[in-house]
Design a protein around this motif. Structure first.
Motif, PDB file in Angstrom:
ATOM      1  N   SER A   4       0.793  -1.239   0.000  1.00 47.32           N
ATOM      2  CA  SER A   4       0.000   0.000   0.000  1.00 47.32           C
ATOM      3  C   SER A   4       0.819   1.280   0.000  1.00 47.32           C
ATOM      4  CB  SER A   4      -0.899   0.019   1.237  1.00 47.32           C
ATOM      5  OG  SER A   4      -0.100   0.149   2.412  1.00 47.32           O
TER       6      SER A   4
ATOM      7  N   ILE B 252      -6.815   1.590  -1.694  1.00 48.13           N
ATOM      8  CA  ILE B 252      -7.859   0.691  -2.197  1.00 48.13           C
ATOM      9  C   ILE B 252      -7.392   0.139  -3.543  1.00 48.13           C
ATOM     10  CG2 ILE B 252     -10.233   0.493  -3.020  1.00 48.13           C
ATOM     11  CD1 ILE B 252     -10.928   2.878  -1.204  1.00 48.13           C
ATOM     12  N   HIS B 253      -7.486  -1.167  -3.678  1.00 49.17           N
ATOM     13  CA  HIS B 253      -7.186  -1.820  -4.952  1.00 49.17           C
ATOM     14  C   HIS B 253      -8.437  -2.551  -5.402  1.00 49.17           C
ATOM     15  CE1 HIS B 253      -5.758  -5.182  -7.499  1.00 49.17           C
ATOM     16  NE2 HIS B 253      -5.091  -4.190  -8.055  1.00 49.17           N
ATOM     17  N   ARG B 254      -8.923  -2.196  -6.573  1.00 49.80           N
ATOM     18  CA  ARG B 254     -10.098  -2.862  -7.131  1.00 49.80           C
ATOM     19  C   ARG B 254      -9.634  -4.117  -7.857  1.00 49.80           C
ATOM     20  NH1 ARG B 254     -13.395   0.278  -4.796  1.00 49.80           N
ATOM     21  NH2 ARG B 254     -13.542   2.466  -5.265  1.00 49.80           N
ATOM     22  N   ASN B 255     -10.079  -5.268  -7.394  1.00 49.82           N
ATOM     23  CA  ASN B 255      -9.683  -6.544  -7.969  1.00 49.82           C
ATOM     24  C   ASN B 255     -10.532  -6.872  -9.191  1.00 49.82           C
ATOM     25  OD1 ASN B 255      -7.728  -7.336  -5.843  1.00 49.82           O
ATOM     26  ND2 ASN B 255      -9.550  -7.198  -4.555  1.00 49.82           N
TER      27      ASN B 255
ATOM     28  N   SER C 148     -14.216  -7.266  -6.098  1.00 42.74           N
ATOM     29  CA  SER C 148     -14.049  -6.985  -4.670  1.00 42.74           C
ATOM     30  C   SER C 148     -12.861  -6.056  -4.478  1.00 42.74           C
ATOM     31  CB  SER C 148     -13.846  -8.281  -3.890  1.00 42.74           C
ATOM     32  OG  SER C 148     -12.653  -8.911  -4.296  1.00 42.74           O
ATOM     33  N   ASP C 149     -12.863  -5.365  -3.373  1.00 41.48           N
ATOM     34  CA  ASP C 149     -11.770  -4.441  -3.047  1.00 41.48           C
ATOM     35  C   ASP C 149     -10.812  -5.070  -2.055  1.00 41.48           C
ATOM     36  OD1 ASP C 149     -12.993  -2.483  -4.569  1.00 41.48           O
ATOM     37  OD2 ASP C 149     -13.776  -1.381  -2.849  1.00 41.48           O
ATOM     38  N   SER C 150      -9.548  -4.724  -2.194  1.00 40.37           N
ATOM     39  CA  SER C 150      -8.553  -4.956  -1.153  1.00 40.37           C
ATOM     40  C   SER C 150      -8.249  -3.575  -0.594  1.00 40.37           C
ATOM     41  CB  SER C 150      -7.289  -5.596  -1.727  1.00 40.37           C
ATOM     42  OG  SER C 150      -7.563  -6.879  -2.220  1.00 40.37           O
ATOM     43  N   ARG C 151      -8.202  -3.480   0.737  1.00 39.84           N
ATOM     44  CA  ARG C 151      -8.063  -2.151   1.346  1.00 39.84           C
ATOM     45  C   ARG C 151      -7.067  -2.144   2.489  1.00 39.84           C
ATOM     46  NH1 ARG C 151     -13.639   1.052   1.225  1.00 39.84           N
ATOM     47  NH2 ARG C 151     -14.361   0.307  -0.776  1.00 39.84           N
TER      48      ARG C 151
ATOM     49  N   GLN D  49      -3.773  -4.460   2.475  1.00 40.47           N
ATOM     50  CA  GLN D  49      -4.637  -4.797   1.350  1.00 40.47           C
ATOM     51  C   GLN D  49      -5.467  -6.063   1.571  1.00 40.47           C
ATOM     52  OE1 GLN D  49      -4.976  -2.779  -1.842  1.00 40.47           O
ATOM     53  NE2 GLN D  49      -4.679  -1.634   0.033  1.00 40.47           N
TER      54      GLN D  49
ATOM     55  N   LYS E 234      -8.896  -8.213   1.722  1.00 32.58           N
ATOM     56  CA  LYS E 234     -10.275  -8.308   1.266  1.00 32.58           C
ATOM     57  C   LYS E 234     -11.112  -8.475   2.527  1.00 32.58           C
ATOM     58  CE  LYS E 234      -9.241 -10.419  -3.150  1.00 32.58           C
ATOM     59  NZ  LYS E 234      -9.339 -11.622  -3.985  1.00 32.58           N
TER      60      LYS E 234
ATOM     61  N   THR F 217     -10.448  -1.911   7.716  1.00 30.50           N
ATOM     62  CA  THR F 217      -9.397  -1.028   7.214  1.00 30.50           C
ATOM     63  C   THR F 217      -8.578  -0.367   8.322  1.00 30.50           C
ATOM     64  OG1 THR F 217     -10.951   0.817   7.033  1.00 30.50           O
ATOM     65  CG2 THR F 217     -10.648  -0.563   5.081  1.00 30.50           C
TER      66      THR F 217
END
Length: 93
Positions: free
Chosen positions: A9, A16-19, A23-26, A30, A32, A59
């Motif tokens: 990160s 925030i990573h949009r997979n 779904s998001d990893s935050r 990161q 889920k 988060t």
């Protein structure tokens, strides 16, 4: 965990990573949502929280560190962060 969080990160707790699956990893590490909640329950790290309340901790940097610290102690624990762990030399195949 600091190096892993830097890679995942950039030490940004709001990352925030949009997979691809939608779904998001935050957060710092990161996570889920399903992974964070599942492992928080597995290790009983927040016994005062109901399962649905763990979503509020998803988060939180301190909560992510507590969960990740337990996860990496498992066999192949770093595989949850495969790309960064490989780049950092924590996974050698």
């Amino acid at each position: 965990l600091v190096q892993l969080a830097k890679c995942e990160s950039g030490l940004n707790p709001n990352a925030i990573h949009r997979n691809d699956g939608g779904s998001d990893s935050r957060g710092l590490l990161q996570f889920k949502l399903k992974t964070f909640v599942g492992y928080a329950l597995k290790y009983s790290l927040f016994p005062e929280a109901e399962a649905h309340e763990l979503e509020n901790l998803w988060t939180d940097p301190d909560a992510q560190i507590r969960v990740a610290a337990k996860m990496i102690k498992e066999p192949r624990g770093y595989y949850h962060w495969y790309q960064c762990a490989s780049r950092l030399g924590y996974i050698v195949e």
